[in-house]
Design an enzyme around this catalytic site. Sequence first.
Site, short mmCIF file in Angstrom:
data_model
loop_
_atom_site.label_atom_id
_atom_site.label_comp_id
_atom_site.label_asym_id
_atom_site.label_seq_id
_atom_site.Cartn_x
_atom_site.Cartn_y
_atom_site.Cartn_z
N ASN A 1 0.88 -1.17 0.00
CA ASN A 1 0.00 0.00 0.00
C ASN A 1 0.92 1.22 0.00
O ASN A 1 1.52 1.56 1.01
CB ASN A 1 -0.92 0.00 1.22
CG ASN A 1 -1.86 1.20 1.22
OD1 ASN A 1 -1.47 2.31 0.88
ND2 ASN A 1 -3.10 0.99 1.63
N ASP B 1 2.79 4.74 5.10
CA ASP B 1 2.52 4.27 6.47
C ASP B 1 2.41 2.74 6.53
O ASP B 1 2.29 2.16 7.61
CB ASP B 1 1.27 4.93 7.07
CG ASP B 1 0.11 5.03 6.10
OD1 ASP B 1 0.18 4.45 4.99
OD2 ASP B 1 -0.89 5.71 6.44
N HIS B 2 2.45 2.08 5.38
CA HIS B 2 2.51 0.62 5.30
C HIS B 2 3.93 0.20 4.93
O HIS B 2 4.65 0.94 4.26
CB HIS B 2 1.58 0.08 4.22
CG HIS B 2 0.13 0.27 4.50
ND1 HIS B 2 -0.72 -0.77 4.81
CD2 HIS B 2 -0.64 1.39 4.47
CE1 HIS B 2 -1.95 -0.31 4.97
NE2 HIS B 2 -1.93 1.01 4.78
N ASP C 1 -2.09 -6.07 6.15
CA ASP C 1 -1.73 -6.42 4.77
C ASP C 1 -1.49 -7.92 4.72
O ASP C 1 -0.60 -8.44 5.41
CB ASP C 1 -0.49 -5.65 4.34
CG ASP C 1 -0.71 -4.15 4.41
OD1 ASP C 1 -1.17 -3.57 3.42
OD2 ASP C 1 -0.42 -3.57 5.49
N GLU D 1 -3.84 1.88 -3.04
CA GLU D 1 -3.91 3.32 -2.79
C GLU D 1 -2.93 4.09 -3.68
O GLU D 1 -2.17 4.93 -3.20
CB GLU D 1 -3.66 3.64 -1.30
CG GLU D 1 -4.90 3.46 -0.45
CD GLU D 1 -4.83 4.25 0.86
OE1 GLU D 1 -5.40 5.35 0.88
OE2 GLU D 1 -4.22 3.77 1.83
N ASP E 1 -4.10 -4.86 0.98
CA ASP E 1 -4.50 -4.23 2.23
C ASP E 1 -5.94 -4.62 2.51
O ASP E 1 -6.87 -4.09 1.91
CB ASP E 1 -4.35 -2.71 2.10
CG ASP E 1 -4.78 -1.97 3.36
OD1 ASP E 1 -5.21 -2.63 4.33
OD2 ASP E 1 -4.71 -0.73 3.36
N ASN F 1 -7.44 -4.30 5.45
CA ASN F 1 -8.04 -3.47 6.49
C ASN F 1 -8.78 -4.29 7.54
O ASN F 1 -9.84 -3.92 8.03
CB ASN F 1 -8.96 -2.41 5.88
CG ASN F 1 -8.23 -1.12 5.54
OD1 ASN F 1 -7.45 -0.63 6.35
ND2 ASN F 1 -8.48 -0.58 4.37
#
Length: 257
Positions: A7, A247-248, A218, A34, A147, A149
């Site tokens: 991501n 941030d991943h 993930d 993303e 991802d 989530n």
Amino acid sequence: MRIASFNINGIKARLPRLIEWLEETRPTVACLQEIKTMDEGFPAEEFESIGYKAIWHGQKSFNGVAILADGVEPLETQRGLPGDPEDEQSRYLEADVNGVRVASIYLPNGNPQPGPKFDYKLAWMKRLRAHAATLWAQEIPTALVGDYNVIPEDKDVWSVRAMASDALMQPESRDAYARLLGDGWTDALDTLNPRGGVWTYWDYQAGAWQRDHGFRIDHLLLSPELAVRLQAAGVDKEHRGREKASDHAPVWVDVRD
């Protein structure tokens, strides 16, 4: 064969870090989430310059997924998740690469919950399970990566209490993920790290990276035909600590040819 997922949290903003990661680790397939760009803004030529062919499914400012393959063209098999013709969000892309079916998945976040966003998340997961069943029936090596989530279990988060009200950890989210695994898909990272404590995401806020306050969202799910070839799986955690990083962190699985 290394299948990776990343991501990237905005492909234009992170392009130097993404190219850096690709050149340093050289995955056979890299699934991105993303990308946050419309189709015409996707920097395909940047990847071609280092030997990667790409397909992508973009959306202005939000979402967006892509599949990169080292030296070969990904052969697209599905664009968008079936089951809801009115769903215009770019969250699913699927292709064949070197005899393996690979899907790049960006599952809805679902916050705030309860509410319409959480309802959409659960409906999307139900559609994913239905489509996964059709892939399963084809009996071809398949990897559903991205991802999700979803924090599957308490061992997959630094603090259960801190995330208790989040959509990522609600019983309904976990149940939908568990049903996928119950259908026979193998969670590669969890299989090789059964004690947990493996994070793939650290928020930009409150010093989460510096404190290692992360969680695992993930995932790399393998069909039986691919799971028997599983050799290794891991997280390129060091890349999360670089300047202007996502941030991943990238996640990956190695399977025998």
